[in-house]
Each structure stands twice: as C-alpha cells, then as structure tokens.
Write a protein that holds these residues in place. Sequence first.
Motif, short mmCIF file in Angstrom:
data_model
loop_
_atom_site.label_atom_id
_atom_site.label_comp_id
_atom_site.label_asym_id
_atom_site.label_seq_id
_atom_site.Cartn_x
_atom_site.Cartn_y
_atom_site.Cartn_z
N VAL A 96 9.30 -1.87 40.25
CA VAL A 96 9.82 -0.75 39.46
C VAL A 96 8.65 0.18 39.17
N ASP A 97 8.63 1.33 39.86
CA ASP A 97 7.54 2.30 39.68
C ASP A 97 7.91 3.28 38.57
N GLY A 117 11.20 -7.23 52.97
CA GLY A 117 12.16 -7.87 52.07
C GLY A 117 11.89 -7.59 50.61
N ILE A 118 11.12 -6.54 50.33
CA ILE A 118 10.78 -6.15 48.96
C ILE A 118 11.47 -4.83 48.66
N THR A 119 12.04 -4.69 47.46
CA THR A 119 12.79 -3.49 47.10
C THR A 119 12.01 -2.65 46.10
N LEU A 120 11.98 -1.36 46.33
CA LEU A 120 11.31 -0.43 45.42
C LEU A 120 12.35 0.35 44.63
N VAL A 121 12.15 0.40 43.32
CA VAL A 121 12.96 1.20 42.40
C VAL A 121 12.04 2.21 41.75
N ALA A 143 17.93 3.73 42.50
CA ALA A 143 18.11 2.35 43.00
C ALA A 143 19.50 2.21 43.58
N ASP A 144 19.67 1.24 44.50
CA ASP A 144 21.01 0.93 45.01
C ASP A 144 21.77 0.12 43.96
N ASP A 145 23.07 -0.03 44.14
CA ASP A 145 23.92 -0.68 43.15
C ASP A 145 23.45 -2.08 42.80
N GLU A 146 23.21 -2.89 43.81
CA GLU A 146 22.85 -4.29 43.58
C GLU A 146 21.52 -4.42 42.84
N ALA A 149 21.73 -3.31 39.15
CA ALA A 149 22.36 -4.34 38.30
C ALA A 149 21.35 -5.41 37.89
N LYS A 150 20.37 -5.67 38.76
CA LYS A 150 19.36 -6.69 38.46
C LYS A 150 18.31 -6.18 37.47
N VAL A 151 17.91 -4.91 37.61
CA VAL A 151 16.80 -4.41 36.78
C VAL A 151 17.25 -3.72 35.50
N GLU A 152 18.52 -3.33 35.42
CA GLU A 152 18.97 -2.61 34.22
C GLU A 152 18.73 -3.40 32.93
#
Length: 318
Positions: A96-97, A117-121, A143-146, A149-152
């Motif tokens: 999360v930047d 396999g790492i996601t950037l928000v 961020a994408d939907d999935e 939902a994880k970081v919110e």
Amino acid sequence: MMTKPVVGFIGVGLMGHGMAKNILAAGYPLVVMAHRNRGPVEDLVSLGATEAASVAELAGQCEVIHICVSGSPQVEAVIRSEGGIAAHATEGTIIVDCSTSNPVSTLQLAEELSARGITLVDAPLGRTPKEAEAGTLDAMVGADDETFAKVEPIISTWAGNILRLGPVGAGHKMKLVNNFVSLGYAALYSEALAIARKSGLSIEQFHSVIGTSRMANGFYDTFMKWSVDRDPDAHKFSITNAHKDMRYLSSLALDVGAANPVQATVRNAFATMEAAGEGERYLPMLADFIAAQNGLPEPEGSTLRANNETASAGMPLD
C-alpha cells in the motif's frame, strides 16, 4: 476468529507514525524499521511493534506493507533494490503506497510486481499529521475489488474518509490533481498579496476582505496564518515537495496528452523558489518570496524559517 495479517510500515515519519500507531492500536501485528529518526520507531516498539533491521527482513514477514516516503524514487528503491520488497516478499503480499507518487511510475511498478504475484495499491493521503494521529485521514485509493476488500479494514484504522477511485494508479492521479488545486491557490494568493501590497494595500486589508468572503476556505485559513500571524508551523509542507508534486503532475499530463498551461505556471513558481535555495521553507512562505521578487520588504517576523527536520515528505495540502 480470523487472524489479522501482519502489517509492515516503511516511513514512520511525520505522517506515518500516527498511521502506524493506529494500525497497532487496532490489534494488527506491526513491523517497522528506522531510517534517519529513531524516535518514532522506538515509540512504536514500546507500544508493541516489532523492529526489522532491513527492508528485506520486513518484507519477508509481512502480508501487507505500507510505504509512506518522499516520492517515486524512494518508493522505487524500496521495491526494486536488491534488498527490496520485490525480491524478498512472498507471493500474495500487498503493498500500500501512501506516498504522493508519480502515477506513471506507480503503473509500471504495479505491472512488475504483478508478475511476481505481489499486488500494489495506491492510497495517498489527505489532511495533516494531526489527523494521522487521530486516525481520521482521507485516503484516495486505487485497487481492484478483491484487493480493496482485503486492505480496507487496515486503511480504516488510520483513515476516516476512504475514497476508492478505481484501479491501481487512480489514487495517485487524484492526489496530484488535488494538490494542483491547493498549490494553485498558494500561487494565486501569493501573487494577489504582492499586487495588493505593491498598490499600497496591507496584508491585513487583503485578509479582511478575502478572509470574510465566499473565497475563503480551509486551505486559505492555514496558508494565511504565516502572512497574517507569522505562524511558521501552520502549514508544514515544503516548497521542495510542492515542486515535486507539480513535476509529477506535469509528467502525468505529458503521458496522457493533456494541455496544462496553468499547471506549468504554478509549477514554475515552486521551481523558482527552490532554485533560489528556499526549498525547505514551508508553502505559505511563497508569499514572501513573490513579494521579494516585486521589490517588497519581508513583513516583520519573517526571519522565522521552516525546520528542515519537520518538513513533511508526504504531507497533503488540503
């Protein structure tokens, strides 16, 4: 009962300390690391955080990693370096930047990280260190939907107003547009003040009209505390950071093919002040710099200067 993910935080400075403290208070296991100032890290460790000796060590044990640093070069170094997050984080990690970063760089990093396999928000900030401590910042999230939902739930520990704007990159785009509006105000107020003073009107007279009119706003109130009250701490955001943000917006405008004549002029005001060696002064002090360019004396009390240690790397402008 679900186990809360381990959260890492890189950049526990003026904004990051309060954010990290709220993550910890919400019951998330927190891993932090020191850079130049050990004070915030020691405080967080005393509250239950774990200290990592390096980015690699932090990345290897965290599921969600917050970054809150000066800008894109620092974000890129933290992620891409040999000892960085990309090389040492496990698959499924979310970054999360929260920095004010260049969206062009953000999108490039997102693509590179996705291949691992790492996601950037992107979740840049609105408001001040006061709200960071209170857990009531604004967050502009891409961020994408999935992933959202994880970081919110984590973001909600430090943000009172979470605005999801679209896919990754949308947050940083909106943050720069937001800062263009506020920095545009700063340049406009500064030039208007100089014209008023040059014509024989006082700062107090200017403020008595504009400050009580429909043109007054929250940004105006903090900006004018320097010119009216000589309060050096009313708006802790350095000229260097203002110039950096406007360079990023120029880069975005070039990337998308947008004409930006007004923004280029605003950017140049901060470029000129930084080139004159005044980059570590705070944003409201642009008014004194523009006044000096017009041959006007600095108002009484102007020997006060911004403290280089507390100039915020990521401080928002609203």
